[in-house]
Motif scaffolding. Structure first.
Motif, PDB file in Angstrom:
ATOM      1  N   ASN A 233      55.663  33.996  56.107  1.00  9.21           N
ATOM      2  CA  ASN A 233      55.445  35.332  55.540  1.00  9.21           C
ATOM      3  C   ASN A 233      55.396  35.319  54.019  1.00  9.21           C
ATOM      4  OD1 ASN A 233      55.837  37.091  58.131  1.00  9.21           O
ATOM      5  ND2 ASN A 233      57.629  35.738  58.111  1.00  9.21           N
ATOM      6  N   ILE A 256      57.170  36.194  46.764  1.00  9.56           N
ATOM      7  CA  ILE A 256      56.724  37.475  47.301  1.00  9.56           C
ATOM      8  C   ILE A 256      56.520  37.327  48.808  1.00  9.56           C
ATOM      9  CG2 ILE A 256      55.119  39.381  47.002  1.00  9.56           C
ATOM     10  CD1 ILE A 256      56.604  38.538  44.443  1.00  9.56           C
ATOM     11  N   PHE A 257      57.200  38.185  49.584  1.00  7.14           N
ATOM     12  CA  PHE A 257      57.136  38.109  51.042  1.00  7.14           C
ATOM     13  C   PHE A 257      56.543  39.387  51.623  1.00  7.14           C
ATOM     14  CE2 PHE A 257      60.282  34.865  50.161  1.00  7.14           C
ATOM     15  CZ  PHE A 257      60.065  33.919  51.151  1.00  7.14           C
ATOM     16  N   SER A 258      55.871  39.224  52.740  1.00  7.45           N
ATOM     17  CA  SER A 258      55.459  40.377  53.532  1.00  7.45           C
ATOM     18  C   SER A 258      56.623  40.807  54.416  1.00  7.45           C
ATOM     19  CB  SER A 258      54.242  40.017  54.388  1.00  7.45           C
ATOM     20  OG  SER A 258      54.583  38.975  55.309  1.00  7.45           O
ATOM     21  N   PRO A 259      56.610  42.009  54.949  1.00  4.51           N
ATOM     22  CA  PRO A 259      57.687  42.425  55.858  1.00  4.51           C
ATOM     23  C   PRO A 259      57.843  41.427  57.000  1.00  4.51           C
ATOM     24  CG  PRO A 259      56.315  44.302  55.273  1.00  4.51           C
ATOM     25  CD  PRO A 259      55.637  43.088  54.708  1.00  4.51           C
ATOM     26  N   ASN A 260      59.082  41.077  57.305  1.00  5.88           N
ATOM     27  CA  ASN A 260      59.320  40.041  58.299  1.00  5.88           C
ATOM     28  C   ASN A 260      60.583  40.335  59.088  1.00  5.88           C
ATOM     29  OD1 ASN A 260      61.690  38.452  56.900  1.00  5.88           O
ATOM     30  ND2 ASN A 260      60.147  38.785  55.310  1.00  5.88           N
ATOM     31  N   ASP A 264      65.318  41.840  54.526  1.00  4.73           N
ATOM     32  CA  ASP A 264      64.721  43.096  54.055  1.00  4.73           C
ATOM     33  C   ASP A 264      64.078  42.961  52.680  1.00  4.73           C
ATOM     34  OD1 ASP A 264      65.534  44.473  56.362  1.00  4.73           O
ATOM     35  OD2 ASP A 264      67.532  44.837  55.506  1.00  4.73           O
ATOM     36  N   ASN A 265      64.380  41.903  51.934  1.00  6.56           N
ATOM     37  CA  ASN A 265      63.852  41.744  50.574  1.00  6.56           C
ATOM     38  C   ASN A 265      62.333  41.537  50.601  1.00  6.56           C
ATOM     39  OD1 ASN A 265      66.580  40.391  51.013  1.00  6.56           O
ATOM     40  ND2 ASN A 265      66.644  40.746  48.806  1.00  6.56           N
ATOM     41  N   ASP A 266      61.664  42.184  49.671  1.00  3.81           N
ATOM     42  CA  ASP A 266      60.235  41.924  49.464  1.00  3.81           C
ATOM     43  C   ASP A 266      60.033  40.785  48.468  1.00  3.81           C
ATOM     44  OD1 ASP A 266      59.516  43.990  51.182  1.00  3.81           O
ATOM     45  OD2 ASP A 266      59.574  45.477  49.560  1.00  3.81           O
ATOM     46  N   VAL A 267      60.987  40.625  47.555  1.00  8.87           N
ATOM     47  CA  VAL A 267      60.897  39.603  46.507  1.00  8.87           C
ATOM     48  C   VAL A 267      62.233  38.877  46.421  1.00  8.87           C
ATOM     49  CG1 VAL A 267      60.442  39.127  44.078  1.00  8.87           C
ATOM     50  CG2 VAL A 267      59.258  41.021  45.209  1.00  8.87           C
TER      51      VAL A 267
END
Length: 451
Positions: A233, A256-260, A264-267
């Motif tokens: 992700n 930087i992550f997509s929802p997974n 809960d973190n995006d970054v």
């Protein structure tokens, strides 16, 4: 040389035969069945030159002298002579004493400077004053190079944004970009067949960053199969520098992550801080690192393993199941950086040498990964995705990372499964010694001049 001197000399060399040779009660040994004739004139000590082989005691079939022959076969192997386990108690104690005395001498003055005349001492102090000014210029130079890095990072940002758009499939590749890439591939491999250079429909590259990270020699060792599910992700990895007005210089790496399904973190950020002054080698010295706290979803913490244990109550004899967590290896421990030991000898006394050494190794590894992300993976992500960068990572290894092998170690120690095939495995490049990353702020002066 008189008779007694000759006997004494020979007895030291051949104690088993001193009675037969000297015939004196002074050197008494039981009489054996063989006598070596000796002239009673001018007796000299026996040597290889004046002792015929046919008259030597060994030639007569008697026992070998107690003095061993000096030959390469009898010399102790290097590993054996230095192995403390094979030393006697006295030898081990002596070696420890010598090593302790040598360690005490490290950093101590030989007394030469103190013995110089006062005028010469003043000249020495003046040179130290000149060195202070040189250090100030070096500190200014490194800070200006850091500002130059920031400038060129800003110039590269549009290219990074374009790269991210192609990776995610948000934009289509242009014919010009495809042609330039095909020419680069053809330069690396003359047998490469170029692709059609017409524009292609937008197509996302699956697991781009996971593949790139796994193709880094060091990171591949810490990314587990469990981590791979979360890293699929990962959308982008970005570099930024701390503002010039910040208390300490440094840089930040953002994942930087997509929802997974894992957190809960995006970054997820990892910030590396340098000390304000450059180190003795002229490079920035790492101070510490700060990682983002990961907000794991229930039962998804990849840095821990859970196990069910059965407990029995001593009073009621009833049993229950308890779920316990224990730390485990994970890439995401990267965001839980080790804490440097506090300054001062008193603080370090709380940790033994093994603990300090282990902590130092963790710090070096953490800083090395940060530097590799900053200097290698982020700027050349496509090369790590394709595996091209692996060739250069192996070539960059220092010669000091390899030990010389003796001929006897090279032959007959291992059996080759396939003697016709030659396989070269990449080797993990060691982290930099000490907390001052040699690659951290190590900007080549020539590079700054060219820029």
């Amino acid at each position: 040389m008189d008779r007694n001197s000759a006997c004494f000399t020979f007895a030291r060399l051949f104690p088993d035969f001193r009675q037969q040779i000297c015939g004196s009660s002074l050197f008494y040994l039981p009489i054996m069945s063989f006598n070596v004739p000796i002239a009673h004139g001018d007796i000299t000590a026996p040597t290889p030159q004046n002792t015929p082989l046919t008259h030597a005691p060994i030639a007569a079939g008697l026992s070998r002298p107690t003095v061993p022959d000096i030959s390469e076969d009898n010399e102790p192997a290097e590993d054996e002579s230095e192995d403390p386990a094979q030393l006697t108690g006295a030898q081990a104690a002596m070696m420890g004493l010598v090593q302790g005395r040598l360690a005490d001498l490290v950093g101590k003055s030989s007394g030469y400077i103190e013995s110089l005349p006062i005028d010469v001492k003043k000249s020495v102090e003046a040179l130290k004053g000149v060195q202070v000014k040189q250090n100030e210029l070096q500190n200014q130079y490194k800070r200006e190079c850091l500002e130059l890095e920031k400038k060129y990072l800003e110039l590269q940002k549009p290219l990074y944004e374009r790269r991210n758009a192609i990776i995610s499939g948000a934009a289509q590749a242009t014919a010009e970009e495809i042609e330039a890439g095909s020419q680069a591939s053809l330069k690396d491999d003359p047998s490469y067949t170029p692709l059609p250079s017409d524009e292609a429909a937008p197509a996302a590259i699956p697991e781009f960053w996971l593949t790139a990270l796994r193709n880094h020699v060091g990171l591949s060792e810490i990314i587990t199969e469990r981590d791979a599910g979360a890293l699929k992700n990962l959308l982008d990895i970005r570099l930024s520098y701390l503002p010039s007005d910040s208390q300490k210089p440094g840089f930040k790496i953002s994942f930087i992550f997509s929802p997974n399904d894992y957190f809960d973190n995006d970054v997820l950020d990892k910030t590396y801080l340098y000390q304000e002054e450059v180190g003795y080698t002229g490079d920035f010295v790492y101070d510490r690192a700060i990682g983002t706290e990961i907000k794991w979803k229930e039962d998804k913490d990849l840095t821990k393993e859970f196990e069910i244990k059965k407990q029995r109550n001593k009073n009621t004899n009833r049993t229950r199941l308890v779920r316990k967590a224990r730390p485990t290896d994970s890439f995401f421990n990267f965001f839980l950086p080790p804490v440097p030991p506090p300054e001062g000898e008193d603080a370090n006394e709380e940790m033994d040498d093994d603990e300090l050494e282990e902590l130092e190794e963790k710090l070096e590894m953490d800083y090395q990964i940060g530097e590799d992300l900053k200097e290698k993976i982020i700027p050349r992500a496509i090369d790590y995705f394709t595996g091209k960068a692996l060739e250069y990572d192996v070539m960059d290894e220092d010669e000091d990372d390899f030990d010389e092998l003796d001929d006897e170690d090279e032959d007959g120690q291992f059996d080759d499964e396939d003697s016709d095939s030659e396989v070269e495995f990449p080797r993990r490049r060691g982290p930099p010694k000490g907390r001052g990353g040699s690659s951290a702020g190590a900007v080549n002066p020539e590079e700054c001049k060219q820029q």
